[in-house]
Scaffold this active site. Structure first.
Site, mmCIF file in Angstrom:
data_model
loop_
_atom_site.group_PDB
_atom_site.id
_atom_site.type_symbol
_atom_site.label_atom_id
_atom_site.label_comp_id
_atom_site.label_asym_id
_atom_site.label_seq_id
_atom_site.Cartn_x
_atom_site.Cartn_y
_atom_site.Cartn_z
ATOM 1 N N ASN A 100 0.810 -1.213 0.000
ATOM 2 C CA ASN A 100 0.000 0.000 0.000
ATOM 3 C C ASN A 100 0.844 1.264 0.000
ATOM 4 O O ASN A 100 1.987 1.220 0.409
ATOM 5 C CB ASN A 100 -0.877 0.007 1.263
ATOM 6 C CG ASN A 100 -2.198 -0.676 1.020
ATOM 7 O OD1 ASN A 100 -2.793 -0.533 -0.042
ATOM 8 N ND2 ASN A 100 -2.670 -1.417 2.019
ATOM 9 N N TYR B 260 -14.015 2.000 1.819
ATOM 10 C CA TYR B 260 -13.235 3.193 2.165
ATOM 11 C C TYR B 260 -13.952 4.505 1.867
ATOM 12 O O TYR B 260 -13.540 5.550 2.358
ATOM 13 C CB TYR B 260 -11.876 3.155 1.457
ATOM 14 C CG TYR B 260 -10.910 2.229 2.151
ATOM 15 C CD1 TYR B 260 -10.132 2.678 3.209
ATOM 16 C CD2 TYR B 260 -10.797 0.890 1.786
ATOM 17 C CE1 TYR B 260 -9.261 1.833 3.877
ATOM 18 C CE2 TYR B 260 -9.933 0.037 2.446
ATOM 19 C CZ TYR B 260 -9.165 0.514 3.496
ATOM 20 O OH TYR B 260 -8.314 -0.335 4.159
#
Ligand code: NAD
Ligand code: G6P
Ligand code: MN
Length: 435
Positions: free
Chosen positions: A147, A254
């Protein structure tokens, strides 16, 4: 036989990855497996490598798990390279979360100021890996999980000039596993189409007759006790139903940070002030528990506790992708890949996270549905923010970094933002390019 190299081998996700490869051995006959880590991760890697070897030994297949701190040794003639490293390990993530929160701003692994700084630390490392790959395994595919997966993958494509890369995330996988049951269907009954960028994509769904079921799924999301597959790390506050119905597209987990910004920030601030601490501090405990289990010489399968991590099912995405590339299966997989026209609202030469069909020549993007106006606007802002962040990472240009901060929707612009930025620059100095 196939040679697989995993960089960041000491990750607690490694047993899940092994499980995924063992499950798919028929499609993907692995010869050797190499785990790569750095000195700081050596202890973790040794524990998890022994555990991984026990998993293979308990399987019908003869695969050797090697470990090394010498990345170049491992990369030689690799067929597939997977990346799951964390520059600075969890202590760096704790800073990404706590420093913005100390100023009253969202502190989160892949969003807001923390996400920007994780990108700044990671992009130089992934670009070094790509340079090694050009020399040592020029035909290999890079399957990136590190990430912020979207920005890291885009940096590989644009600044590393490496086309054989696919970015992964478990969020679409979780949705496709859990949602069908919410409307009384099974995974194979439905056809999914995803579009957006990593951790900021939407999807629509159809049944096999071609009738759209998106609206039914949206309705089901608001039933009590329904599990739509939101990852364990995201606080499960409800979206506004009227807003989703109006959009006609299903957001990813998200999106809560953006659509319910106030409540999500308050939740992060509560954790920050609490005994249990921020997510990275909670994860540290889970990780310690997992490694205690991995040390058990009798354990030869992935333990249940790994499901406490937000990245559960990541191996399914990684192993499916590699198996599809190798066996030319054409499977539907949601990946970060070059847009090439799949999302009309973004330029062709940016990375997007979309539905693809994966065969031996790589992913072929599925053309995305037209985005509603609001989503189009959001996506264009987020993509610009990502590009500014990547440019900052490769140039060390402080102006570019401030621009990323100013445009990031979770960072209120102004003097406080600049102070957060400066404090993070100092806190992470050791891992950053010179600004
Ligand atoms: P971790 O903290 O356990 O780190 C994994 C390993 O990377 C560690 O053993 C560490 O020593 C090693 N490492 C650090 N710098 C390195 C370098 N330069 N070269 C080689 N190895 C290095 O991390 P984790 O919690 O297992 O997560 C791993 C990565 O996967 C993180 O970047 C995380 O954000 C990401 N992740 C992605 C998803 C997704 O959906 N894409 C989901 C979960 C986690
Ligand atoms: C999610 C995401 C990952 C994220 C992770 C956090 O599912 O898809 O990209 O980084 O899980 O999990 P953790 O357990 O580390 O908080
Ligand atoms: Mn993810």
């Amino acid at each position: 036989g196939v040679k697989i190299v995993t960089i960041g081998g000491g990750s607690s996700y490694t047993p899940e990855l092994m499980e995924g490869f063992i499950k798919r051995y028929d499609q993907l006959p692995i010869r050797e497996f190499w785990l790569v880590d750095i000195e700081d991760g050596k202890e973790k890697m040794d524990i998890v490598a022994a555990m991984a070897q026990r998993m293979w030994d308990a399987s019908p297949y003869d695969v050797k798990v090697h470990t090394t701190l010498d990345r170049r040794e491992a990369l030689k003639n690799a067929d597939f390279v997977t990346t799951q490293f964390r520059v600075g390990l969890l202590p760096a993530r704790i800073k990404d979360e706590r420093i913005p929160l100390s100023y009253g701003m969202a502190g989160q692994e892949t969003n807001g100021a923390g996400g920007i700084f994780k990108a700044l630390r990671t992009i130089p490392v992934i670009l070094d890996i790509v340079e090694d790959m050009k020399e040592l395994c020029p035909d290999a595919w890079l399957v990136n999980f590190t990430n912020p997966s979207g920005m890291v993958t885009e940096a590989v494509l644009k600044y590393g000039n490496w086309k054989k890369v696919a970015g992964l995330c478990n969020v679409p996988v979780n949705a496709m596993i859990k949602e069908p049951a919410t409307i009384g269907k099974e995974e194979d009954d439905l056809v999914y189409k995803f579009g957006g960028v990593n951790h900021f994509h939407w999807h629509r769904v159809w049944d096999k007759e071609g009738d759209e079921v998106t609206d039914q799924i949206i309705d089901a999301m608001f039933d009590e006790d329904v599990d739509s597959g939101i990852p364990a790390n995201i606080f499960d506050i409800e979206f506004y139903k009227e807003q989703l119905k109006e959009a006609g597209v299903i957001p990813c987990g998200y999106h809560r940070y953006y659509y319910r910004e106030e409540e999500m920030l308050n939740h992060l601030l509560e954790e920050y002030a609490s005994e249990e601490g921020t997510r990275a501090e909670q994860v540290k405990k889970t990780e310690d528990e997992l490694f205690e289990l991995y040390k058990d010489p009798n354990l030869d399968h992935k333990p249940e506790q790994l499901a406490k991590r937000g990245g559960a099912h990541y191996s399914d995405a990684a192993c499916e992708t590699i198996a599809a590339l190798y066996s030319d299966s054409g499977k539907h997989i949601v990946l970060t890949t070059m847009n090439n026209g799949a999302i009309k609202e973004l330029p062709d030469d940016v990375a997007v996270e979309v539905s693809t069909h994966v065969g031996k020549d790589g992913p072929v993007n599925v053309e995305c549905f037209e985005l509603p106006k609001a989503e189009r606007g959001w996506l264009q802002v987020m993509k610009a923010m990502e590009q500014c962040t990547e440019e900052a990472a490769v140039t060390g240009d402080y102006g570019k970094l401030l621009t990323a901060f100013v445009i990031n929707p979770l960072i209120p612009s102004g003097d406080k933002a600049k102070r957060v930025c400066d404090e993070l620059l100092i806190a992470h100095e050791k891992y950053l390019p010179k600004f």
